[in-house]
Write an enzyme that holds these catalytic residues in place. Sequence first.
Site, PDB file in Angstrom:
ATOM      1  N   CYS A   1       0.881  -1.106   0.175  1.00 47.53           N
ATOM      2  CA  CYS A   1       0.028  -0.227  -0.002  1.00 47.53           C
ATOM      3  C   CYS A   1       0.855   1.069  -0.050  1.00 47.53           C
ATOM      4  O   CYS A   1       1.581   1.739  -1.039  1.00 47.53           O
ATOM      5  CB  CYS A   1      -0.975  -0.241   1.055  1.00 47.53           C
ATOM      6  SG  CYS A   1      -2.497   1.106   0.947  1.00 47.53           S
TER       7      CYS A   1
ATOM      8  N   HIS B   1      -3.153  -5.145   1.666  1.00 45.80           N
ATOM      9  CA  HIS B   1      -2.441  -5.188   2.903  1.00 45.80           C
ATOM     10  C   HIS B   1      -2.277  -6.911   3.322  1.00 45.80           C
ATOM     11  O   HIS B   1      -3.093  -7.311   4.118  1.00 45.80           O
ATOM     12  CB  HIS B   1      -2.939  -4.547   4.308  1.00 45.80           C
ATOM     13  CG  HIS B   1      -2.807  -3.136   4.307  1.00 45.80           C
ATOM     14  ND1 HIS B   1      -1.691  -2.139   4.638  1.00 45.80           N
ATOM     15  CD2 HIS B   1      -3.583  -2.214   3.591  1.00 45.80           C
ATOM     16  CE1 HIS B   1      -1.892  -1.078   4.455  1.00 45.80           C
ATOM     17  NE2 HIS B   1      -3.252  -0.843   3.887  1.00 45.80           N
TER      18      HIS B   1
ATOM     19  N   GLU C   1      -0.211  -8.056   4.946  1.00 45.85           N
ATOM     20  CA  GLU C   1       0.185  -8.250   6.586  1.00 45.85           C
ATOM     21  C   GLU C   1      -1.254  -8.124   7.560  1.00 45.85           C
ATOM     22  O   GLU C   1      -0.889  -8.538   8.628  1.00 45.85           O
ATOM     23  CB  GLU C   1       1.202  -7.252   6.818  1.00 45.85           C
ATOM     24  CG  GLU C   1       0.658  -5.776   7.093  1.00 45.85           C
ATOM     25  CD  GLU C   1       0.530  -5.205   5.638  1.00 45.85           C
ATOM     26  OE1 GLU C   1       0.677  -5.754   4.659  1.00 45.85           O
ATOM     27  OE2 GLU C   1       0.423  -3.891   5.668  1.00 45.85           O
TER      28      GLU C   1
END
Length: 213
Positions: A89, A186, A188
């Site tokens: 991002c 994202h 993560e």
Amino acid sequence: MKDKIKIGILSIQGDIEENFNACKDALKQLNIEGEVTNVKDYNEILDLDGLIVPGGESTVISTLLSLNQANWKLLKERINEGLSVMGTCAGLILLSKRSYDKRIGETKQKLLEILDITVERNAFGRQHESFETELEIPLIGEKPFKGVFIRGPVIKETGKDVKTLAKYDNEIVAVQQNNIIGTSFHPELTEDSRLHVHFIKTILKNKEPKNIR
Ligand code: GLN
């Protein structure tokens, strides 16, 4: 046997801890010995095998990072020399060559200009600022990947060395240019570490001694 690999998380702002945990998880899945470290001292960049530039706010990250020109230059040089890097991002925006904001046009923010793409920031508009969707990413397997988008950018143009890894709604949302991976979403923020696993595989491939002709 490969030596232990060292992955740094650029620790200025954003999803630092989440990327740290996703890298740990990916190392475990691959059964590889490795160290994950929060990079605050830029000299550490010299002995990293891989670096993650987390999602957050790209203007904040680039403003703080460029306060020290020597650090900025060092980071750029290391990536150009082949340090594997993954930007998610805001991290993708920072790595890109060109960016503009959907609402305000030119942002004139400083970019690392290493990944040969043009990004449109905040591309999904107000109604659709944050959302989750299933993405097809054939490179990491058949099972769809949960894409978590938070005021994410889309990739509008790609250079000749840039491969598209995923699309959403006809827009490119994940790419790879040799040692550089970037996602509009994202990875993560999901339990699924397959993209971090792919990043570590990229690091390993990069570490292999090149054939001498
Ligand atoms: N909109 C942010 C930017 O342009 C990115 C948002 C994010 O990383 N979640 O920097």
